[in-house]
Motif scaffolding. Structure first.
Motif, PDB file in Angstrom:
ATOM      1  N   TYR A   1     -38.526 -37.643  72.999  1.00  8.13           N
ATOM      2  CA  TYR A   1     -39.415 -38.809  72.908  1.00  8.13           C
ATOM      3  C   TYR A   1     -38.655 -40.078  73.289  1.00  8.13           C
ATOM      4  O   TYR A   1     -39.225 -40.986  73.911  1.00  8.13           O
TER       5      TYR A   1
ATOM      6  N   ILE B   1     -47.383 -39.927  70.120  1.00  5.89           N
ATOM      7  CA  ILE B   1     -47.812 -39.212  68.917  1.00  5.89           C
ATOM      8  C   ILE B   1     -49.328 -39.292  68.765  1.00  5.89           C
ATOM      9  O   ILE B   1     -49.994 -38.299  68.430  1.00  5.89           O
ATOM     10  N   ALA B   2     -49.901 -40.469  69.022  1.00 10.77           N
ATOM     11  CA  ALA B   2     -51.354 -40.634  68.915  1.00 10.77           C
ATOM     12  C   ALA B   2     -52.072 -39.709  69.891  1.00 10.77           C
ATOM     13  O   ALA B   2     -53.078 -39.074  69.537  1.00 10.77           O
TER      14      ALA B   2
ATOM     15  N   TRP C   1     -48.355 -37.163  59.419  1.00  8.72           N
ATOM     16  CA  TRP C   1     -48.166 -38.496  60.008  1.00  8.72           C
ATOM     17  C   TRP C   1     -48.707 -39.575  59.073  1.00  8.72           C
ATOM     18  O   TRP C   1     -48.084 -40.609  58.867  1.00  8.72           O
ATOM     19  N   GLU C   2     -49.865 -39.304  58.476  1.00 12.81           N
ATOM     20  CA  GLU C   2     -50.457 -40.273  57.549  1.00 12.81           C
ATOM     21  C   GLU C   2     -49.610 -40.423  56.290  1.00 12.81           C
ATOM     22  O   GLU C   2     -49.397 -41.535  55.793  1.00 12.81           O
TER      23      GLU C   2
ATOM     24  N   ARG D   1     -43.466 -44.465  71.711  1.00 10.47           N
ATOM     25  CA  ARG D   1     -43.532 -43.231  70.934  1.00 10.47           C
ATOM     26  C   ARG D   1     -44.829 -43.130  70.132  1.00 10.47           C
ATOM     27  O   ARG D   1     -45.417 -42.053  70.020  1.00 10.47           O
ATOM     28  N   GLU D   2     -45.274 -44.257  69.588  1.00  2.00           N
ATOM     29  CA  GLU D   2     -46.521 -44.244  68.809  1.00  2.00           C
ATOM     30  C   GLU D   2     -47.689 -43.780  69.663  1.00  2.00           C
ATOM     31  O   GLU D   2     -48.573 -43.062  69.192  1.00  2.00           O
TER      32      GLU D   2
ATOM     33  N   ARG E   1     -42.257 -45.385  57.920  1.00  3.51           N
ATOM     34  CA  ARG E   1     -42.188 -46.181  59.138  1.00  3.51           C
ATOM     35  C   ARG E   1     -42.416 -47.659  58.843  1.00  3.51           C
ATOM     36  O   ARG E   1     -41.777 -48.529  59.433  1.00  3.51           O
ATOM     37  N   ASP E   2     -43.332 -47.919  57.908  1.00  3.71           N
ATOM     38  CA  ASP E   2     -43.583 -49.320  57.540  1.00  3.71           C
ATOM     39  C   ASP E   2     -42.325 -49.942  56.931  1.00  3.71           C
ATOM     40  O   ASP E   2     -41.982 -51.103  57.238  1.00  3.71           O
TER      41      ASP E   2
ATOM     42  N   GLN F   1     -46.442 -42.614  56.732  1.00  5.06           N
ATOM     43  CA  GLN F   1     -46.609 -43.958  57.296  1.00  5.06           C
ATOM     44  C   GLN F   1     -45.782 -44.994  56.531  1.00  5.06           C
ATOM     45  O   GLN F   1     -45.235 -45.922  57.111  1.00  5.06           O
TER      46      GLN F   1
ATOM     47  N   GLU G   1     -39.718 -42.628  76.167  1.00  6.07           N
ATOM     48  CA  GLU G   1     -39.959 -44.043  75.862  1.00  6.07           C
ATOM     49  C   GLU G   1     -39.378 -44.962  76.930  1.00  6.07           C
ATOM     50  O   GLU G   1     -39.977 -45.984  77.280  1.00  6.07           O
TER      51      GLU G   1
END
Length: 302
Positions: free
Chosen positions: A81, A95-96, A285-286, A91-92, A292-293, A289, A85
């Motif tokens: 990844y 993944i999305a 992923w959820e 990357r987001e 990542r935040d 989160q 990039e």
């Protein structure tokens, strides 16, 4: 601009390398990004069939070995990844697209693992089929990808030895254990033969012309068969294809034509475990989160 593209094409065709900061045609950039992104997706999704067996592995040694393998594969996804990039896709966004089913991952990771023998067959033969392609990618024209593949190939070679050890232990065990390996091989052989994709015309393959990859699909499949059919037969397992044979003069293998319609259905998200594994990734992923935040969000002023 046409002269610049022509010069670029001559550069890569003659063995030249392309760095992330070099000028490249938009079509080349998009092709490399798409290729590397699918590879990264496959590494990330490829751990899911095996992680299901970490707590069910028969011994502590096997648990530790499988955990280490899963960790390696996630690390490969991170590296890939990062390579993608640099080509302009965050990357987001990758993944999305993966979680939404807009991008693909290799067919073999859409199938269930039904027994401990599956873990051995995946690590020995699925990883072997993958490394045949990955070894050729060490000479990719896109230099960051080529450098990354050198590390990945070294670790994948260790995974193959791990899988072979699992298979040999079972083959030399009880009759039930031996039968379990044969049953797993029977199920995985079809996806394995599909893994490198259908035959293509090398003269019309833009990825080959640009040397993003260096071998066509059929060449990769022939290399896999040439190396691993004798090894499978050596330990007394039977390959479930009565048409499989090697021409003594040319050395080329003939085989039952793989089901390409099944391959297309699987890689477009209609495999036996496609929905389940993507759903797991979405939940994961959820749930992460907050990490990542905490790490990526700029700190607020005091």
């Amino acid at each position: 601009m046409n002269d610049r593209i022509q010069a670029f094409n001559q550069h890569v065709a003659s063995g030249g390398k392309v760095e992330a900061g070099d000028w490249m045609p938009d079509a080349y950039r998009e092709a490399v990004c798409r290729f590397v992104e699918m590879h990264a997706n496959s590494e990330l999704m490829g751990v899911l069939p095996e992680r299901e067996w970490i707590m069910r592995a028969p011994t502590l040694k096997r648990k530790l070995a499988l955990t280490a393998k899963v960790q390696d594969e996630v690390g490969h996804a991170q590296l890939l990844y990062r390579v993608a990039e640099d080509l302009g896709k965050p990357r987001e966004a990758m993944i999305a697209d993966l979680l939404a089913g807009r991008t693909k991952f290799h067919n073999v990771f859409h199938y269930p693992t039904r027994s401990w023998a599956d873990v051995g067959v995946i690590a020995w033969l699925v990883d072997a089929a993958a490394i045949v392609a990955q070894q050729a990618l060490r000479e990719s024209s896109y230099a960051p990808y080529a450098r990354t593949m050198k590390k990945i190939c070294w670790e994948e070679s260790v995974h193959i030895m791990h899988g072979r050890d699992v298979v040999l232990t079972l083959v030399n065990g009880t009759s039930a254990q031996r039968a379990m390996v044969q049953e797993a091989l029977d199920r995985w052989w079809g996806p394995l033969m599909q893994m490198h994709g259908p035959r293509t015309d090398p003269t019309k393959d833009r990825d080959l012309a640009w040397r993003i990859k260096n071998k066509d699909n059929e060449t990769l499949r022939q290399e896999f068969l040439n190396t691993y059919v004798p090894r499978v037969r050596e330990i007394g397992l039977k390959l479930p294809d009565p048409a499989l044979r090697q021409d003594p003069e040319t050395g080329r293998w003939t085989y039952t034509e793989p089901d390409w319609r099944e391959l297309y259905a699987v890689v477009t998200g209609h495999g036996p475990r496609s929905a389940e594994r993507l759903a797991f990734r979405r939940v994961n992923w959820e749930q992460t989160q907050w990490v990542r935040d905490a790490i990526l969000t700029s700190p607020k002023a005091a």
